[in-house]
Design a protein around this motif. Structure first.
Motif, PDB file in Angstrom:
ATOM      1  N   GLU A  27       0.872  -1.194   0.000  1.00  0.00           N
ATOM      2  CA  GLU A  27       0.000   0.000   0.000  1.00  0.00           C
ATOM      3  C   GLU A  27       0.899   1.232   0.000  1.00  0.00           C
ATOM      4  N   SER A  28       1.768   1.266   1.002  1.00  0.00           N
ATOM      5  CA  SER A  28       2.670   2.397   1.166  1.00  0.00           C
ATOM      6  C   SER A  28       3.849   1.916   2.012  1.00  0.00           C
ATOM      7  N   THR A  29       5.050   2.264   1.612  1.00  0.00           N
ATOM      8  CA  THR A  29       6.212   1.827   2.399  1.00  0.00           C
ATOM      9  C   THR A  29       6.198   2.487   3.782  1.00  0.00           C
ATOM     10  N   ASN A  30       5.685   3.723   3.865  1.00  0.00           N
ATOM     11  CA  ASN A  30       5.610   4.381   5.180  1.00  0.00           C
ATOM     12  C   ASN A  30       4.647   3.645   6.105  1.00  0.00           C
ATOM     13  N   THR A  31       3.507   3.211   5.558  1.00  0.00           N
ATOM     14  CA  THR A  31       2.514   2.496   6.375  1.00  0.00           C
ATOM     15  C   THR A  31       3.110   1.174   6.854  1.00  0.00           C
ATOM     16  N   TYR A  51       6.088  -0.949  -6.256  1.00  0.00           N
ATOM     17  CA  TYR A  51       4.831  -0.272  -6.578  1.00  0.00           C
ATOM     18  C   TYR A  51       4.067  -0.020  -5.284  1.00  0.00           C
ATOM     19  N   GLN A  52       3.388   1.117  -5.216  1.00  0.00           N
ATOM     20  CA  GLN A  52       2.524   1.396  -4.062  1.00  0.00           C
ATOM     21  C   GLN A  52       1.093   1.582  -4.553  1.00  0.00           C
ATOM     22  N   SER A  53       0.156   0.852  -3.930  1.00  0.00           N
ATOM     23  CA  SER A  53      -1.241   1.013  -4.341  1.00  0.00           C
ATOM     24  C   SER A  53      -1.891   2.203  -3.655  1.00  0.00           C
ATOM     25  N   GLY A  55       0.214   5.075  -2.245  1.00  0.00           N
ATOM     26  CA  GLY A  55       1.378   5.890  -1.864  1.00  0.00           C
ATOM     27  C   GLY A  55       0.914   7.236  -1.308  1.00  0.00           C
ATOM     28  N   LYS A  56       1.548   7.633  -0.211  1.00  0.00           N
ATOM     29  CA  LYS A  56       1.109   8.855   0.468  1.00  0.00           C
ATOM     30  C   LYS A  56       2.055  10.021   0.186  1.00  0.00           C
ATOM     31  N   GLY A  57       1.474  11.186  -0.081  1.00  0.00           N
ATOM     32  CA  GLY A  57       2.251  12.413  -0.198  1.00  0.00           C
ATOM     33  C   GLY A  57       1.972  13.290   1.010  1.00  0.00           C
ATOM     34  N   ARG A  58       2.537  14.471   1.008  1.00  0.00           N
ATOM     35  CA  ARG A  58       2.273  15.391   2.117  1.00  0.00           C
ATOM     36  C   ARG A  58       0.852  15.942   2.001  1.00  0.00           C
ATOM     37  N   PHE A  59       0.326  16.442   3.109  1.00  0.00           N
ATOM     38  CA  PHE A  59      -1.008  17.043   3.176  1.00  0.00           C
ATOM     39  C   PHE A  59      -2.104  16.112   2.674  1.00  0.00           C
ATOM     40  N   SER A  62      -1.873  11.983  -2.659  1.00  0.00           N
ATOM     41  CA  SER A  62      -1.361  10.669  -3.074  1.00  0.00           C
ATOM     42  C   SER A  62      -0.012  10.853  -3.749  1.00  0.00           C
ATOM     43  N   TRP A  63       0.774   9.763  -3.744  1.00  0.00           N
ATOM     44  CA  TRP A  63       2.054   9.794  -4.474  1.00  0.00           C
ATOM     45  C   TRP A  63       1.982   8.733  -5.563  1.00  0.00           C
ATOM     46  N   TYR A  64       2.105   9.175  -6.816  1.00  0.00           N
ATOM     47  CA  TYR A  64       1.971   8.254  -7.959  1.00  0.00           C
ATOM     48  C   TYR A  64       3.341   7.857  -8.502  1.00  0.00           C
ATOM     49  N   LYS A 128      10.265  21.528 -11.604  1.00  0.00           N
ATOM     50  CA  LYS A 128       9.499  20.274 -11.665  1.00  0.00           C
ATOM     51  C   LYS A 128      10.026  19.283 -10.630  1.00  0.00           C
ATOM     52  N   LYS A 129       9.105  18.543 -10.040  1.00  0.00           N
ATOM     53  CA  LYS A 129       9.490  17.714  -8.896  1.00  0.00           C
ATOM     54  C   LYS A 129      10.121  16.391  -9.344  1.00  0.00           C
ATOM     55  N   ILE A 130      11.309  16.127  -8.799  1.00  0.00           N
ATOM     56  CA  ILE A 130      11.990  14.864  -9.101  1.00  0.00           C
ATOM     57  C   ILE A 130      11.948  13.944  -7.882  1.00  0.00           C
ATOM     58  N   ALA A 131      11.770  14.532  -6.688  1.00  0.00           N
ATOM     59  CA  ALA A 131      11.688  13.695  -5.472  1.00  0.00           C
ATOM     60  C   ALA A 131      10.858  14.394  -4.412  1.00  0.00           C
ATOM     61  N   GLY A 132      10.100  13.589  -3.680  1.00  0.00           N
ATOM     62  CA  GLY A 132       9.282  14.104  -2.574  1.00  0.00           C
ATOM     63  C   GLY A 132       9.591  13.316  -1.313  1.00  0.00           C
ATOM     64  N   ILE A 133       9.465  13.966  -0.188  1.00  0.00           N
ATOM     65  CA  ILE A 133       9.826  13.340   1.092  1.00  0.00           C
ATOM     66  C   ILE A 133       8.667  13.504   2.069  1.00  0.00           C
ATOM     67  N   LEU A 134       8.295  12.415   2.693  1.00  0.00           N
ATOM     68  CA  LEU A 134       7.229  12.466   3.706  1.00  0.00           C
ATOM     69  C   LEU A 134       7.814  11.959   5.019  1.00  0.00           C
ATOM     70  N   GLY A 150      10.106   8.843   4.460  1.00  0.00           N
ATOM     71  CA  GLY A 150       9.603   8.236   3.222  1.00  0.00           C
ATOM     72  C   GLY A 150      10.068   9.061   2.033  1.00  0.00           C
ATOM     73  N   MET A 151      10.663   8.376   1.076  1.00  0.00           N
ATOM     74  CA  MET A 151      11.191   9.095  -0.093  1.00  0.00           C
ATOM     75  C   MET A 151      10.635   8.517  -1.384  1.00  0.00           C
ATOM     76  N   GLY A 152      10.154   9.369  -2.234  1.00  0.00           N
ATOM     77  CA  GLY A 152       9.730   8.954  -3.562  1.00  0.00           C
ATOM     78  C   GLY A 152      10.636   9.654  -4.561  1.00  0.00           C
ATOM     79  N   ILE A 153      11.433   8.878  -5.281  1.00  0.00           N
ATOM     80  CA  ILE A 153      12.401   9.483  -6.213  1.00  0.00           C
ATOM     81  C   ILE A 153      12.087   8.988  -7.623  1.00  0.00           C
TER      82      ILE A 153
HETATM   83  C1  BTN Z   1       5.354  14.624  -1.103  1.00  0.00           C
HETATM   84  O1  BTN Z   1       6.110  15.274  -1.828  1.00  0.00           O
HETATM   85  O2  BTN Z   1       4.159  14.916  -0.994  1.00  0.00           O
HETATM   86  C2  BTN Z   1       5.939  13.468  -0.338  1.00  0.00           C
HETATM   87  C3  BTN Z   1       5.939  12.225  -1.164  1.00  0.00           C
HETATM   88  C4  BTN Z   1       6.539  11.041  -0.457  1.00  0.00           C
HETATM   89  C5  BTN Z   1       6.377   9.757  -1.240  1.00  0.00           C
HETATM   90  C6  BTN Z   1       7.093   8.608  -0.620  1.00  0.00           C
HETATM   91  S1  BTN Z   1       7.124   7.188  -1.655  1.00  0.00           S
HETATM   92  C7  BTN Z   1       7.747   6.212  -0.365  1.00  0.00           C
HETATM   93  C8  BTN Z   1       7.040   6.655   0.897  1.00  0.00           C
HETATM   94  N1  BTN Z   1       5.806   5.911   1.061  1.00  0.00           N
HETATM   95  C9  BTN Z   1       4.735   6.691   0.920  1.00  0.00           C
HETATM   96  O3  BTN Z   1       3.549   6.290   0.973  1.00  0.00           O
HETATM   97  N2  BTN Z   1       5.114   7.944   0.694  1.00  0.00           N
HETATM   98  C10 BTN Z   1       6.553   8.091   0.693  1.00  0.00           C
END
Ligand code: BTN
Length: 266
Positions: A27-31, A51-53, A55-59, A62-64, A128-134, A150-153
């Protein structure tokens, strides 16, 4: 699919990534990392998924990510730090990612890319976003129990495969260079840098974190829209304090600090 051996063979750390969970899908590596924490997983444990079904982003966003092309990784920390210092770890993570990206590009003989950071830790290439961190944390009786980074790169992501809503705002190493890269090698580089920097952070060596972060930030001095649960106002982002909280000046000249909320660059 991520190859465990290609990570373990080259891992240069003493404990980051030594407990390594790799899944084709989560579902999500953070979860999942949170579940591991409840079971007592040690510091440095790493969770990776192809793959994350969900994936969580900030606020709450979702993270695709397409399957098996990017890095979707969570790192478990159990830092002996104050609650206030969590923000420093958040800012330090952006520095670690950017340093690792530069080193990685050099290692593979690729031209360097100009990465910038958007508060607190979105990594961008030309906007443009190349990586997001939660960063998620658990605090009990004013002491920090755990931090999940949590890092999505976006590594080999073909941006055209992303949903219409996100593809105009995203980029990837593949998009920037026209090449595909070994995700395993980049993971090895990231974990090496994380472990090295983390040892310093735990010894409360924060002084370079904010200075380094500011060097990467292209947003300071720009007009921003500040959104908190209580207000929405325009201002100019003028600095960050020693912990990393933004200081901005409103149109009528007041200088304020943002503690909870978000900053949008206009
Ligand atoms: C953001 O920019 O909103 C943060 C995105 C973070 C995505 C990563 S992917 C791995 C980890 N697991 C998640 O569900 N989210 C973070």
């Amino acid at each position: 699919m991520l190859n465990r051996q290609d990570i373990e063979k080259f891992l240069k750390t003493s404990y980051f990534g030594r407990y390594l969970y790799i899944f084709p899908e989560l579902e999500s590596t953070n979860t999942f990392a949170r579940k591991l924490i409840e079971e007592g997983a040690p510091e440095g444990t790493v969770v990776l998924a192809d793959y994350q079904s969900a994936g969580k982003g900030r606020f709450g966003r979702s993270w695709y990510s397409s399957r098996a092309v990017n890095i979707l990784m969570s790192l478990i920390l159990r830092p002996r730090i104050t609650v206030e210092a969590i923000q420093n770890i958040t800012m330090a993570t952006a520095n670690i990612l950017i340093d690792s990206f530069h080193q990685f590009l050099q290692q593979v003989g690729e031209n360097d890319i100009a990465f910038t950071v958007k508060w607190p830790n979105d990594i961008l290439v030309q906007g443009k976003k190349i990586a997001g961190i939660l960063v998620e944390s658990g605090v009990k009786n004013k002491s920090v129990e755990f931090v999940i980074i949590g890092m999505g790169i976006n590594v080999n992501q073909d941006i055209q495969e992303l949903d219409a809503g996100v593809k105009d705002e995203a980029t990837s190493f593949y998009t920037e260079t026209g090449r595909t890269f070994s995700r395993e090698n980049l993971i090895v580089q990231l974990l090496y840098n994380f472990e090295r920097k983390y040892i310093e952070l735990e010894r409360s060596k924060y002084e370079h974190v904010i200075a380094d972060w500011k060097k990467h930030c292209a947003q300071i001095g720009k007009d921003v829209l500040v959104e908190t649960p209580l207000l929405r106002e325009a201002g100019r982002f003028i600095d960050v304090d020693e912990q990393g909280w933004p200081i901005y000046q409103t149109r009528d000249g007041q200088v304020k600090k943002l503690i909870t909320g978000r900053l949008k660059t206009g």
